[in-house]
Design an enzyme around this catalytic site. Structure first.
Site, PDB file in Angstrom:
ATOM      1  N   SER A  43     -17.342  19.811 -42.545  1.00 20.18           N
ATOM      2  CA  SER A  43     -17.699  21.227 -42.709  1.00 20.18           C
ATOM      3  C   SER A  43     -17.817  21.654 -44.165  1.00 20.18           C
ATOM      4  CB  SER A  43     -16.675  22.115 -42.000  1.00 20.18           C
ATOM      5  OG  SER A  43     -15.370  21.874 -42.494  1.00 20.18           O
ATOM      6  N   ASP A 353     -11.818  31.277 -45.710  1.00 17.76           N
ATOM      7  CA  ASP A 353     -11.223  31.482 -44.388  1.00 17.76           C
ATOM      8  C   ASP A 353      -9.912  30.737 -44.185  1.00 17.76           C
ATOM      9  OD1 ASP A 353     -12.077  28.879 -44.256  1.00 17.76           O
ATOM     10  OD2 ASP A 353     -13.569  29.187 -42.699  1.00 17.76           O
ATOM     11  N   HIS A 356     -11.839  26.705 -45.921  1.00 18.20           N
ATOM     12  CA  HIS A 356     -13.040  26.451 -46.709  1.00 18.20           C
ATOM     13  C   HIS A 356     -13.114  27.383 -47.914  1.00 18.20           C
ATOM     14  CE1 HIS A 356     -13.894  25.408 -42.437  1.00 18.20           C
ATOM     15  NE2 HIS A 356     -14.292  24.279 -43.014  1.00 18.20           N
TER      16      HIS A 356
END
Length: 389
Positions: A43, A353, A356
């Site tokens: 991610s 968040d 990240h």
């Protein structure tokens, strides 16, 4: 100024010699003519794979730069986006995103939740089918099928949307994966030998990189994993145990969890040793090892000096007393509905968040790594095709 001690003089001279060597490497070689990028990862560099394959991303993700959700786990651009920009290319499209996509300058195979090792869980358990092994096979499929367009002559309209066959060998292949594997090691901490697990992960990474090499790749830009113990969701301040007095050494001066960072360092050392070994095994390849851990930890250690809030701060999401409601979600806690919103100014936060980074933090880190300051060999990315075995 007081005279330097003998030890300090040695350190100064060594640093000077390294800087001279880096400058000589930069100036003695011509820049690479990269026309394409192929990226593999999780991610941290997913530009839309998981969003295209499963549930689409929603605002406030993407709000800062794109002003809409575009499948990135940030409020804006990722490090891979800044890499593409630095090399003069458009932002990379996710391989699995088939809607209105142009792959002329490469493709991104990275997908959120991806690991180097195979998984034994589904998307609904926090897993993904797009582990590194699958990403590598997706690349091979992409390379094979696009080559067919060029064998059919110029009448095929698809050729304007894909790299030319000869460009695959001249492309840069970037890797940013391993953080989720370290999460798995942490889940097995105390139950299995961590060193054995990490060694197995690195060996599997090596196998997949060699597969990419066998498909024609020659220039590799390999990120190590960041300080996972500094992810805000890992810090006691956001968890149920925040009032516990920890033993000395559990946390470092930045509030990061030491043993978690130590595991990341173990992985990074083994990864670097493997990269050195691969330089011998793959004599025609250029392999650059990028110390993302140090670059990110430098930012965390100098957060306020660099214009950010405390590194434990989270821009979007609810993380209190052990309850975690991630950005974009909602939940009922103690009878109250929690709908987390984004902070007023994401550019002041390192963490978007809790896991990240924000666009501002990604840009800060990208600016540190692109010039070769955190690379082995110490070459800027624009010169990373040079073989220095």
């Amino acid at each position: 100024m007081a005279p330097l001690t003998h030890f300090a003089t040695i350190i100064f001279l060594l640093s000077w010699l390294v800087s001279i060597q880096a400058e000589e490497l930069k100036t003695s070689q011509k820049p690479c003519d990269f026309q394409t990028i192929f990226n593999f990862g999780d991610s941290n560099s997913d530009t839309g794979s998981m969003s295209a394959a499963f549930f689409p991303a929603i605002l406030p993700y993407g709000q800062t730069f794109f002003h809409e959700a575009v499948g990135r786990a940030s409020d804006g651009r990722l490090i891979i986006d800044f890499i593409a920009k630095h090399l003069g290319m458009p932002l990379l499209s996710a391989y699995i995103n088939s809607i209105g996509t142009n792959y002329r300058h490469g493709a991104n195979f990275a997908a959120g939740s991806s690991t180097i090792m195979r998984q034994n869980k589904t998307y609904f358990d926090g897993g993904t089918p797009f582990v590194l092994e699958i990403q590598v096979q997706q690349f091979n499929n992409f390379k094979t099928r696009t080559a067919e367009f060029f064998t059919q002559g110029n009448k095929n309209s698809y050729i304007t949307h894909y790299p030319k066959p000869e460009e695959f060998g001249k492309a840069i292949y970037t890797f940013d994966i391993g953080q989720n594997d370290m999460a798995y090691v942490l889940s097995r901490y105390g139950k299995e030998d961590s060193q054995t697990l990490i060694s197995n992960i690195v060996e599997y990474f090596s196998k997949q990189l060699q597969n990419v090499y066998s498909y024609g790749a020659r220039t590799f830009w390999i990120h190590n994993t960041g300080p996972i113990g500094c992810l805000p969701v890992s810090m006691p301040i956001h968890n149920a145990n925040h009032n516990i007095t920890f033993l000395p050494g559990y946390l470092d001066q930045n509030g990061c969890v030491n043993y978690q960072n130590d595991l990341a360092k173990d992985f990074n050392k083994k990864l670097k040793d493997k990269v050195v070994e691969l330089r011998t095994l793959l004599p025609n390849a250029s392999l650059t090892y990028v110390d993302m851990y140090s670059a990110k930890y430098e930012l965390i250690s100098n957060a306020k000096k660099s214009g950010f809030v405390e590194p434990s701060g989270i821009c979007c999401g609810y993380h209190e007393d052990g309850y975690h409601v991630y950005c974009g979600n909602k939940a009922t806690i103690n009878g109250k509905e929690i709908v987390p919103k984004s902070c007023k100014d994401p550019s002041k936060y390192i963490s978007w968040d809790g896991v990240h980074y924000t666009e501002a933090a990604n840009k800060w880190v990208a600016n540190r790594i692109l010039n070769g300051s955190f690379s082995d060999p110490p070459l800027p990315i624009t010169h990373s095709c040079q073989i220095n075995h």
